[in-house]
Design an enzyme around this catalytic site. Structure first.
Site, short mmCIF file in Angstrom:
data_model
loop_
_atom_site.label_atom_id
_atom_site.label_comp_id
_atom_site.label_asym_id
_atom_site.label_seq_id
_atom_site.Cartn_x
_atom_site.Cartn_y
_atom_site.Cartn_z
N LYS A 174 40.06 14.20 0.23
CA LYS A 174 41.04 13.11 0.11
C LYS A 174 42.37 13.58 0.66
O LYS A 174 42.64 14.78 0.75
CB LYS A 174 41.22 12.66 -1.33
CG LYS A 174 41.70 13.72 -2.34
CD LYS A 174 43.20 13.95 -2.40
CE LYS A 174 43.59 15.00 -3.44
NZ LYS A 174 44.93 15.58 -3.28
N PRO A 224 38.72 22.98 2.99
CA PRO A 224 39.45 24.20 2.63
C PRO A 224 39.89 24.17 1.16
O PRO A 224 40.20 23.11 0.63
CB PRO A 224 40.69 24.19 3.54
CG PRO A 224 40.52 23.07 4.48
CD PRO A 224 39.40 22.20 4.04
N GLY A 242 42.49 25.21 -1.93
CA GLY A 242 43.95 25.37 -2.02
C GLY A 242 44.65 24.62 -0.91
O GLY A 242 45.74 24.99 -0.46
N GLY A 299 45.04 21.06 -1.03
CA GLY A 299 45.53 19.73 -1.45
C GLY A 299 44.62 18.61 -1.04
O GLY A 299 45.03 17.45 -0.98
N LEU A 300 43.36 18.95 -0.75
CA LEU A 300 42.41 17.93 -0.27
C LEU A 300 41.38 17.55 -1.32
O LEU A 300 40.44 16.79 -1.05
CB LEU A 300 41.69 18.43 1.00
CG LEU A 300 42.61 18.66 2.21
CD1 LEU A 300 41.83 19.30 3.35
CD2 LEU A 300 43.24 17.35 2.68
N GLY A 312 38.89 19.09 -2.79
CA GLY A 312 37.47 19.46 -2.58
C GLY A 312 36.71 19.71 -3.88
O GLY A 312 35.61 19.19 -4.06
N GLY A 313 37.31 20.47 -4.79
CA GLY A 313 36.63 20.78 -6.05
C GLY A 313 36.41 19.52 -6.88
O GLY A 313 35.33 19.32 -7.46
N SER A 314 37.41 18.65 -6.93
CA SER A 314 37.29 17.41 -7.70
C SER A 314 36.24 16.49 -7.08
O SER A 314 35.49 15.82 -7.79
CB SER A 314 38.62 16.65 -7.72
OG SER A 314 39.61 17.44 -8.30
N SER A 315 36.20 16.46 -5.76
CA SER A 315 35.20 15.65 -5.07
C SER A 315 33.80 16.16 -5.39
O SER A 315 32.90 15.38 -5.74
CB SER A 315 35.45 15.71 -3.55
OG SER A 315 34.41 15.07 -2.85
N ASP A 344 41.78 14.60 -10.38
CA ASP A 344 41.40 13.78 -9.21
C ASP A 344 39.93 13.33 -9.23
O ASP A 344 39.50 12.61 -8.34
CB ASP A 344 41.61 14.58 -7.91
CG ASP A 344 43.08 14.86 -7.64
OD1 ASP A 344 43.93 14.14 -8.20
OD2 ASP A 344 43.35 15.79 -6.86
#
Ligand code: C5P
Length: 286
Positions: A8, A89, A91, A93-94, A96-99, A131
């Site tokens: 995101k 990537p 760290g 701000g995209l 990734g972990g929450s997605s 997120d």
């Protein structure tokens, strides 16, 4: 079962004054972008969840949100093998972990035939990360509260995001801490809602001047190179560049692919990755 888990960006991110729990109330327009991790999952007879990842620097124990999502849903006898291909990537701000957490929740729910409702998954998701609930809705939503109060809105008119990845990873708690030290929180920032419907219909060049990210000042204070890079990029491409979430990814918007390519062609920055991604792909495209 094979699941694509998108990244995101926060097109707009305003932050209020932290509550007693230390969390910050926010108001954000978030959109998925066409950059994906892949999660493959297979049910197995033995109980327990085994996660593997193609990148050795990604933890595969309980600190990984996929494992926590599994444990939040798993009944004692259930088991699964999970393989994560990491492209987003960390760290950056995209989200990734929450997605990964959101798509894993949906995946395990189906794999183990648990039949939890969407609202139950959202309740569990909210306990995993701020997120996660957004990713259960996507692809274009207004997020409030800690980020877990999600209202879907139409996709922006701009169809592409040009993402720039500085080789830096930012710590979200550290950026929020600096935000507090700088006393930047204002309740007005999150109370006054922009006219989202009008914003949604603006082309890239019309929308960009309205967008703001309140975490840029603390992120650039922690990491001045990042702020300098943003300024250089703005000079090179001649349009506004914003940061996503708590950084470090920087982005600008383009109305179509040709425009995105033209923007990327102006970036003269050694050792920096640039990607052109669909902005807010709908779930059929995912
Ligand atoms: O929820 P998540 O794990 O993404 O949050 C990471 C950290 O970011 C939190 O521990 C908190 O320090 C900070 N945070 C915050 N307010 C938010 C979201 C995150 O202070 N709304």
């Amino acid at each position: 079962m094979r699941i694509r888990s998108p990244a995101k960006i926060n097109l707009h991110l305003r932050i209020g004054v932290p509550g007693a729990d230390g969390f910050h109330p926010l108001l954000s327009w978030m959109c998925t972008v066409g950059m994906y991790d892949t999660i493959e999952m297979e049910a197995k007879r033995e109980p327990g969840v085994r996660l593997r990842c193609d990148r050795p620097d990604v933890p595969v124990d309980r600190s990984n949100l996929i494992v926590r999502a599994a444990e939040a849903l798993r009944r004692a006898h259930l088991g699964a093998d999970v393989m994560l291909q990491k492209r987003i990537p960390m760290g950056g701000g995209l989200g990734g972990g929450s997605s990964n957490a959101a798509f894993a929740l949906q995946g395990f729910n189906e794999l183990w035939r648990l039949n939890h409702s969407a609202s139950r998954l959202a309740e569990i998701g909210a306990t995993l990360g701020s997120d996660v609930v957004f990713f259960l809705h996507g692809p274009s939503s207004i997020c409030a509260g800690r980020g877990e109060r999600v209202t879907p809105i139409g996709r922006p008119l701009a169809k592409f995001a040009v993402l720039v990845f500085p080789k830096l990873s930012m710590s979200t708690p550290a950026v929020y801490r600096r935000f507090d030290e700088m006393k930047l929180g204002s309740s007005e920032a999150i109370e006054r809602q922009p006219n989202w419907n009008a914003w949604q219909r603006l082309p890239a060049e019309g929308l960009l001047p309205w967008l703001k990210n309140d975490l840029e000042a603390p992120a650039f204070s922690l990491c001045p190179e990042l702020g300098e890079l943003r300024q250089r990029l703005e000079r090179q491409i001649g349009q506004i560049v914003r940061m996503s979430g708590s950084g470090s990814t920087l982005f600008t918007l383009a109305n179509d692919f040709a425009e995105a390519e033209a923007v990327a062609a102006h970036i003269r920055q050694p050792a920096i990755d640039v990607e052109l991604c669909d902005l807010s792909p709908n779930s059929a495209e995912i």
